[in-house]
Design a protein around this motif. Structure first.
Motif, PDB file in Angstrom:
ATOM      1  N   ASP C 160      -0.689  55.723  25.953  1.00 29.58           N
ATOM      2  CA  ASP C 160      -1.457  56.852  26.471  1.00 29.58           C
ATOM      3  C   ASP C 160      -1.105  57.056  27.948  1.00 29.58           C
ATOM      4  OD1 ASP C 160      -3.203  58.874  26.751  1.00 29.58           O
ATOM      5  OD2 ASP C 160      -5.024  57.711  26.414  1.00 29.58           O
ATOM      6  N   GLU C 161      -0.338  58.067  28.227  1.00 25.51           N
ATOM      7  CA  GLU C 161       0.137  58.367  29.590  1.00 25.51           C
ATOM      8  C   GLU C 161       0.604  57.116  30.332  1.00 25.51           C
ATOM      9  OE1 GLU C 161      -2.178  60.971  31.999  1.00 25.51           O
ATOM     10  OE2 GLU C 161      -2.903  62.023  30.251  1.00 25.51           O
ATOM     11  N   PRO C 162       1.630  56.464  29.812  1.00 23.73           N
ATOM     12  CA  PRO C 162       2.007  55.161  30.376  1.00 23.73           C
ATOM     13  C   PRO C 162       2.637  55.242  31.762  1.00 23.73           C
ATOM     14  CG  PRO C 162       3.590  55.821  28.711  1.00 23.73           C
ATOM     15  CD  PRO C 162       2.493  56.836  28.681  1.00 23.73           C
ATOM     16  N   THR C 163       3.154  56.416  32.144  1.00 21.67           N
ATOM     17  CA  THR C 163       3.949  56.443  33.377  1.00 21.67           C
ATOM     18  C   THR C 163       3.333  57.265  34.504  1.00 21.67           C
ATOM     19  OG1 THR C 163       5.200  58.253  32.424  1.00 21.67           O
ATOM     20  CG2 THR C 163       6.163  56.069  32.240  1.00 21.67           C
ATOM     21  N   GLY C 164       2.052  57.612  34.379  1.00 21.64           N
ATOM     22  CA  GLY C 164       1.414  58.426  35.427  1.00 21.64           C
ATOM     23  C   GLY C 164       1.504  57.758  36.787  1.00 21.64           C
ATOM     24  N   GLY C 165       2.029  58.464  37.788  1.00 20.31           N
ATOM     25  CA  GLY C 165       2.070  57.950  39.157  1.00 20.31           C
ATOM     26  C   GLY C 165       3.188  56.948  39.429  1.00 20.31           C
ATOM     27  N   VAL C 166       3.988  56.633  38.414  1.00 22.33           N
ATOM     28  CA  VAL C 166       5.052  55.644  38.592  1.00 22.33           C
ATOM     29  C   VAL C 166       6.291  56.327  39.194  1.00 22.33           C
ATOM     30  CG1 VAL C 166       6.555  54.045  37.347  1.00 22.33           C
ATOM     31  CG2 VAL C 166       4.172  54.290  36.668  1.00 22.33           C
ATOM     32  N   ASP C 167       7.034  55.604  40.026  1.00 20.98           N
ATOM     33  CA  ASP C 167       8.176  56.237  40.678  1.00 20.98           C
ATOM     34  C   ASP C 167       9.284  56.536  39.669  1.00 20.98           C
ATOM     35  OD1 ASP C 167      10.569  54.135  41.015  1.00 20.98           O
ATOM     36  OD2 ASP C 167       8.653  53.093  41.097  1.00 20.98           O
ATOM     37  N   PRO C 168      10.154  57.507  39.988  1.00 18.57           N
ATOM     38  CA  PRO C 168      11.136  58.004  39.012  1.00 18.57           C
ATOM     39  C   PRO C 168      12.074  56.918  38.483  1.00 18.57           C
ATOM     40  CG  PRO C 168      11.296  59.213  41.094  1.00 18.57           C
ATOM     41  CD  PRO C 168      10.186  58.249  41.242  1.00 18.57           C
ATOM     42  N   ILE C 169      12.436  55.958  39.324  1.00 16.24           N
ATOM     43  CA  ILE C 169      13.366  54.928  38.845  1.00 16.24           C
ATOM     44  C   ILE C 169      12.668  54.026  37.832  1.00 16.24           C
ATOM     45  CG2 ILE C 169      14.785  52.963  39.528  1.00 16.24           C
ATOM     46  CD1 ILE C 169      15.254  54.369  42.185  1.00 16.24           C
ATOM     47  N   THR C 170      11.480  53.539  38.219  1.00 23.05           N
ATOM     48  CA  THR C 170      10.748  52.668  37.306  1.00 23.05           C
ATOM     49  C   THR C 170      10.388  53.400  36.015  1.00 23.05           C
ATOM     50  OG1 THR C 170       9.796  51.736  39.299  1.00 23.05           O
ATOM     51  CG2 THR C 170       8.894  50.987  37.222  1.00 23.05           C
ATOM     52  N   ARG C 171      10.092  54.716  36.151  1.00 24.45           N
ATOM     53  CA  ARG C 171       9.760  55.515  34.983  1.00 24.45           C
ATOM     54  C   ARG C 171      10.927  55.481  33.985  1.00 24.45           C
ATOM     55  NH1 ARG C 171       8.697  60.907  34.413  1.00 24.45           N
ATOM     56  NH2 ARG C 171       9.723  61.586  36.295  1.00 24.45           N
ATOM     57  N   ARG C 172      12.138  55.561  34.511  1.00 24.00           N
ATOM     58  CA  ARG C 172      13.316  55.541  33.632  1.00 24.00           C
ATOM     59  C   ARG C 172      13.540  54.156  33.041  1.00 24.00           C
ATOM     60  NH1 ARG C 172      13.734  59.752  36.657  1.00 24.00           N
ATOM     61  NH2 ARG C 172      14.539  61.620  35.630  1.00 24.00           N
ATOM     62  N   GLN C 173      13.278  53.137  33.859  1.00 25.09           N
ATOM     63  CA  GLN C 173      13.392  51.773  33.310  1.00 25.09           C
ATOM     64  C   GLN C 173      12.394  51.587  32.180  1.00 25.09           C
ATOM     65  OE1 GLN C 173      12.717  49.591  36.882  1.00 25.09           O
ATOM     66  NE2 GLN C 173      14.874  49.562  37.470  1.00 25.09           N
ATOM     67  N   PHE C 174      11.240  52.182  32.371  1.00 27.81           N
ATOM     68  CA  PHE C 174      10.217  52.108  31.340  1.00 27.81           C
ATOM     69  C   PHE C 174      10.699  52.768  30.048  1.00 27.81           C
ATOM     70  CE2 PHE C 174       6.343  53.087  29.129  1.00 27.81           C
ATOM     71  CZ  PHE C 174       5.491  52.048  29.455  1.00 27.81           C
ATOM     72  N   TRP C 175      11.336  53.928  30.217  1.00 26.72           N
ATOM     73  CA  TRP C 175      11.831  54.622  29.025  1.00 26.72           C
ATOM     74  C   TRP C 175      12.975  53.883  28.369  1.00 26.72           C
ATOM     75  CZ3 TRP C 175      10.266  58.253  25.723  1.00 26.72           C
ATOM     76  CH2 TRP C 175       9.059  58.886  26.051  1.00 26.72           C
ATOM     77  N   GLU C 176      13.750  53.186  29.166  1.00 25.70           N
ATOM     78  CA  GLU C 176      14.797  52.365  28.553  1.00 25.70           C
ATOM     79  C   GLU C 176      14.183  51.276  27.683  1.00 25.70           C
ATOM     80  OE1 GLU C 176      17.411  51.138  31.734  1.00 25.70           O
ATOM     81  OE2 GLU C 176      17.799  53.230  32.243  1.00 25.70           O
ATOM     82  N   MET C 177      13.053  50.745  28.138  1.00 31.04           N
ATOM     83  CA  MET C 177      12.351  49.755  27.313  1.00 31.04           C
ATOM     84  C   MET C 177      11.858  50.385  26.017  1.00 31.04           C
ATOM     85  SD  MET C 177      10.117  47.790  30.236  1.00 31.04           S
ATOM     86  CE  MET C 177       9.242  46.726  29.106  1.00 31.04           C
ATOM     87  N   ILE C 178      11.393  51.623  26.134  1.00 33.00           N
ATOM     88  CA  ILE C 178      10.924  52.319  24.933  1.00 33.00           C
ATOM     89  C   ILE C 178      12.079  52.514  23.950  1.00 33.00           C
ATOM     90  CG2 ILE C 178      10.021  54.524  24.066  1.00 33.00           C
ATOM     91  CD1 ILE C 178       8.221  54.689  26.461  1.00 33.00           C
ATOM     92  N   TYR C 179      13.219  52.976  24.476  1.00 36.06           N
ATOM     93  CA  TYR C 179      14.400  53.158  23.606  1.00 36.06           C
ATOM     94  C   TYR C 179      14.756  51.863  22.895  1.00 36.06           C
ATOM     95  CZ  TYR C 179      15.720  57.754  25.473  1.00 36.06           C
ATOM     96  OH  TYR C 179      15.761  59.075  25.798  1.00 36.06           O
TER      97      TYR C 179
END
Lengths: 368, 300, 240
Positions: C160-179
């Motif tokens: 549920d809105e996992p990346t709100g307020g997170v910086d763009p780099i970390t947000r992408r690292q987060f999505w890599e984890m999702i992938y």
């Protein structure tokens, strides 16, 4: 002025719209005073006792009748042997045993004294003490009656006479205490919570950035609670007057005036607490631990100050509640006026001014 | 100049929140502070709204010093803190009325300023603020911050957690306010909002990385950027990350934004490499760096 | 393809207000499913029904093969959940948090221990493993929190809105984890306000006023709404 009015109106909206807190604010005094008045009491009523009568003559019979006629005791059992005493205590229902020595009437007439032994179950020392006092009182009043018929009697009978609260009603002692506790709680805890709530919400930031002066913010926060505290004080006084038939010997106006001074002191405490706590939870904990405990323990509400160790007696002087309780007891029970209480009143006013000054000074015009 | 900040630093116990920050905001400018959570934006806002005192450095707002003239500043700025800061148990109208009064004005007096925004929430004026949706709360908070006709408006992450529709409406409103001559300093973690500002400052770990207009800031992107696409996103990212000449790899929409270490990058070589990794439908094209690309390149 | 979430006319009403109005959709195994909508469109309510903490008013739904009416406990054992509001305990250390969350899903001590080590290594947390979570940056917390939601190998993870307020780099690292998780067969059900993140999803649904108004791959959605980006699709739909 309009500014002020709007601020106070807003505070009242907060109070009125939070039904639960409102119920606690106004319901708590009623519940507490009824609890203390009815449930928590030092009085004894229908205490079960047993009798071991070695004489079984007219005098002992008269005394027994007198005891059983009082509403304090009900005689549950007559026992025959000393060895039975422990048995009845162990069953737990009997709180005291009365032992009349043998040839009681004879000894009384011949030696003009005879012995009654009272054995009380002191697992609850307060009750045991009260029971023995009450039985003593009954026996003494009987000896008094006896002596009336005797022409010459030089026997000196010690009479302890209870002044100011002759019926020894404990509720009279509790009312001033409960009033103090409630006023302290409502005033200090509620103001500190209502200020810290704004910190938590973030609205405090906007209030700080506005041109409002600290004194306006503080006054706006405090005045609604002054009202509520006055209502509470009134409810407590009315309850004690009409339900517990507690007399107010002194001036009601003076009582009201002293109440307002104490409320203001407590509110200043509340603001002080809010300046050192960041969340509602801390404010509540500090109010409870930092204020309630000293008020209950060191103010003379429950434990008499005279019987405390000296250091605690000294500390008790800096607790406003102590002075307030002296004042209320004075007005309500003794009926004394300001001429007797000016000293305590001055102490309270001085404390109140001190804390208002301190809290206004500590109130921060910035965050952190 | 409506805001000038020079060499401001601020530390808490063991964190340095702001390191030697300097910038200025011109009269009537819409200036964006762009950076993630914890970059120091809120500390900076609090210093400028006189709520905090900086450890060192100087700052002026509307010509007043933030420490010495804090009373004057409090009369002429509007502030919308990051946390939702209205009274939840008061109605929309009561909230607005309250804030109008404490700033020494009335709704009537400055109604023209908030009219555009207020008409949208007026149908709910008797509803408690706590029962409003996120977008509406935002609008109400903005009305409350505007009601005393401030010269400078501070908005700390006004659109965080708000859906794209409400965000767009909110930014349209900011644009209109700007036309009325109000200078606005706004912070946001959303890079797409940066494009709507006159000038932006990237901020990360308490430091300003770059200040420029949104059009020009992308020129600070240091490398040539490529859009790489393939049929399997996960495999594509993994493969690119293990490519020996890789400089940076970031997923970006349906593509991956890729930069190469070499100056003479050869897309055919990359294509071959990806094919050898079992990827299909490979595409490699030159791309224009966005504001977000620039931020990531500078923040590294 | 195996369907891990199946909803048919799922509805939730509060009094006269219908928060979720007969939504029908399915999510396939290993899919990254974006669940979008404006504030108040009914996303959170729908999600609460699917994770078994709110009872639907009518309709039917199966999550991980279990019925949302009758088998809520089984659902909870087979899903992971991570919300923006509550993720980890700030006053516990990284290790303590992992141990705690492993414990509530009934993992054995040895399993928790070995998983903790793997996780700490993967996220490069060796230096902070004994630090309080409260002292870490938001982006780190969210990454740890996502890993924790995966600890018990759930079939589906709800974010549920996992990346709100997170910086763009970390947000992408987060999505890599999702992938990565999706690639290993875990189904991802995610809500977000970042429209660029919607583009990362395999399929996206957009809720408007309690109904699913659009559901397709980002590419097809952009084509059928003649829009350049998901942001434009969203604006066109949600504005009505």
């Amino acid at each position: 002025m309009k500014l002020f009015y709007v601020f106070i109106k807003k505070e009242f909206y907060h109070i009125i719209r939070d039904r639960r807190s409102l119920f606690i604010l106004l319901g708590m005094p009623i519940i507490q005073i009824l609890l203390f008045g009815f449930a928590i009491t030092n009085e004894i009523n229908n205490v079960n006792i047993a009798i071991l009568d070695h004489s079984k003559d007219v005098t002992t019979q008269n005394i027994i009748n007198k005891i059983s006629a009082s509403s304090y005791f009900s005689i549950k059992q007559f026992i025959e042997r000393e060895s039975d005493i422990e048995k009845v205590f162990k069953k737990g229902k009997i709180k005291a045993v009365l032992i009349f020595e043998n040839d009681f009437s004879k000894k009384l007439l011949k030696n003009s004294h005879a012995t009654v032994q009272i054995i009380a179950d002191a697992t609850d020392p307060n009750t045991a003490n009260t029971i023995s006092n009450y039985i003593n009182a009954i026996i003494q009043s009987y000896t008094q009656e006896l002596n009336k018929d005797v022409v010459v009697s030089y026997q000196i009978i010690p009479i302890s006479h209870m002044v100011y609260n002759p019926e020894l009603k404990s509720v009279f002692m509790f009312v001033p205490g409960v009033m103090t506790v409630i006023l302290m709680l409502v005033s200090a805890m509620m103001t500190s919570i209502s200020i810290t709530r704004e910190k938590e919400l973030g609205t405090m930031e906007i209030i700080l950035v506005s041109p409002l002066k600290p004194i306006q913010v503080i006054a706006g926060k405090v005045i609604p609670y002054v009202f509520i505290s006055i209502i509470n004080a009134t409810i407590i006084i009315l309850l004690s007057l009409f339900i517990f038939k507690m007399p107010v010997q002194g001036s009601l106006i003076l009582l009201g005036f002293e109440n307002v001074i104490f409320i203001v002191t407590a509110l200043a405490f509340g603001i002080l607490i809010s300046t050192i706590s960041a969340t509602q939870q801390t404010a509540m904990m500090i109010s409870l631990m930092g204020l309630m405990l000293p008020v209950i323990i060191l103010s003379g509400f429950i434990f008499p100050i005279e019987s405390m160790p000296l250091p605690l007696q000294i500390i008790s002087n800096i607790i406003p509640a102590k002075w307030f309780i002296i004042i209320i007891k004075g007005i309500m029970l003794k009926g004394v006026g300001i001429t007797y209480l000016w000293k305590e009143t001055l102490v309270l006013i001085a404390m109140s001014l001190f804390f208002i000054g301190l809290s206004t000074k500590k109130y921060k015009i910035r965050l952190e | 100049m409506s805001i000038s900040v020079s060499n401001i630093s601020k530390s808490y116990k063991n964190v340095q929140a702001l390191k030697d920050v300097s910038f200025h905001v011109n009269e009537g400018e819409l200036f964006g502070l762009i950076g993630p959570d914890g970059a120091g934006k809120t500390s900076l806002f609090r210093i400028l709204t006189t709520l905090l005192i900086a450890d060192s450095g100087k700052a002026n707002v509307a010509g007043y010093d933030v420490v010495d003239d804090f009373k004057e500043i409090r009369n002429c700025v509007g502030y919308m803190p990051g946390k939702f800061s209205l009274y939840q148990d008061l109605t929309v109208e009561e909230n607005l009325n309250f804030f109008a009064t404490i700033f020494g004005t009335s709704i009537k007096e400055n109604y023209h300023l908030i009219k555009d925004i207020y008409v949208q929430i007026e149908p709910f004026k008797n509803r408690r603020a706590g029962k409003l949706s996120g977008g509406m709360k935002q609008k109400l908070a903005l009305c409350c911050a505007l009601i005393h006709k401030p010269k400078v408006l501070f908005l700390d992450e006004p659109t965080t957690g708000v859906d794209p529709v409400s965000r767009k409406e909110f930014w349209d409103m900011l644009k209109r306010l700007q036309q009325k001559g109000i200078s606005i300093l706004v912070s946001t973690p959303y890079m797409d909002e940066a494009a709507l500002c006159d000038r932006i400052a990237f901020i990360q770990n308490g430091e300003i990385l770059e200040i420029d207009s949104p059009q020009d800031i992308v020129k600070h992107f240091p490398k040539k950027l490529y859009n790489v696409g393939a049929d399997n996103m996960y495999k594509l990212i993994e493969s690119l990350k293990h490519y020996e000449h890789m400089h940076s790899v970031f997923p970006f929409g349906e593509f991956v934004h890729y930069t190469d270490k070499r100056n003479d990058f050869n897309s055919i070589e990359l294509n071959e490499y990806l094919t050898s990794k079992g990827l299909n439908q490979i595409s490699v094209e030159v791309a224009q760096p966005t504001i977000e690309d620039t931020f990531m390149a500078l923040a590294k | 393809m195996e369907k891990v979430i199946e909803a048919k006319s799922l509805t939730k009403s509060f009094g006269d207000f219908t928060a979720v109005n007969a939504i029908t959709f399915h999510v396939e195994k290993g899919e990254i499913f974006g669940f979008l909508g404006a504030n108040g469109a009914g996303k959170t309510t729908a999600m609460k029904m699917l994770i078994g903490i709110s009872n639907p008013t009518s309709g039917e739904a199966k999550v991980a093969g279990f019925d949302v009416f009758k088998q809520r406990e089984s659902i909870k054992n087979n899903i992971g959940y991570m919300s923006q509001k509550f993720a980890l305990y700030d006053d516990l250390t990284v290790k303590e948090n992992i141990t705690f969350f492993g414990g509530i899903y009934g993992l054995s001590r040895e399993v928790i221990k070995s998983k903790t080590q793997v996780l700490i290594k993967e996220l490069n947390l060796e230096e902070v493993e004994n630090q309080l979570v409260g002292s870490l940056p938001l982006g780190w917390k969210q990454k740890i929190s996502f890993s924790v939601a995966l600890l018990h190998n759930p079939k589906i993870v709800f974010l549920d809105e996992p990346t709100g307020g997170v910086d763009p780099i970390t947000r992408r690292q987060f999505w890599e984890m999702i992938y990565k998780a999706a690639n290993q067969g875990t189904t991802i059900f995610v809500t977000t306000h970042y429209m660029d993140e919607a583009e990362y999803c395999d399929r996206v649904s957009i809720m408007v006023n309690g109904k699913i108004e659009a559901l397709d791959t980002p590419k097809n959605l952009k084509n059928s709404y003649k829009a350049d980006s998901m942001n434009d699709v969203f604006l066109k739909l949600a504005r009505g």
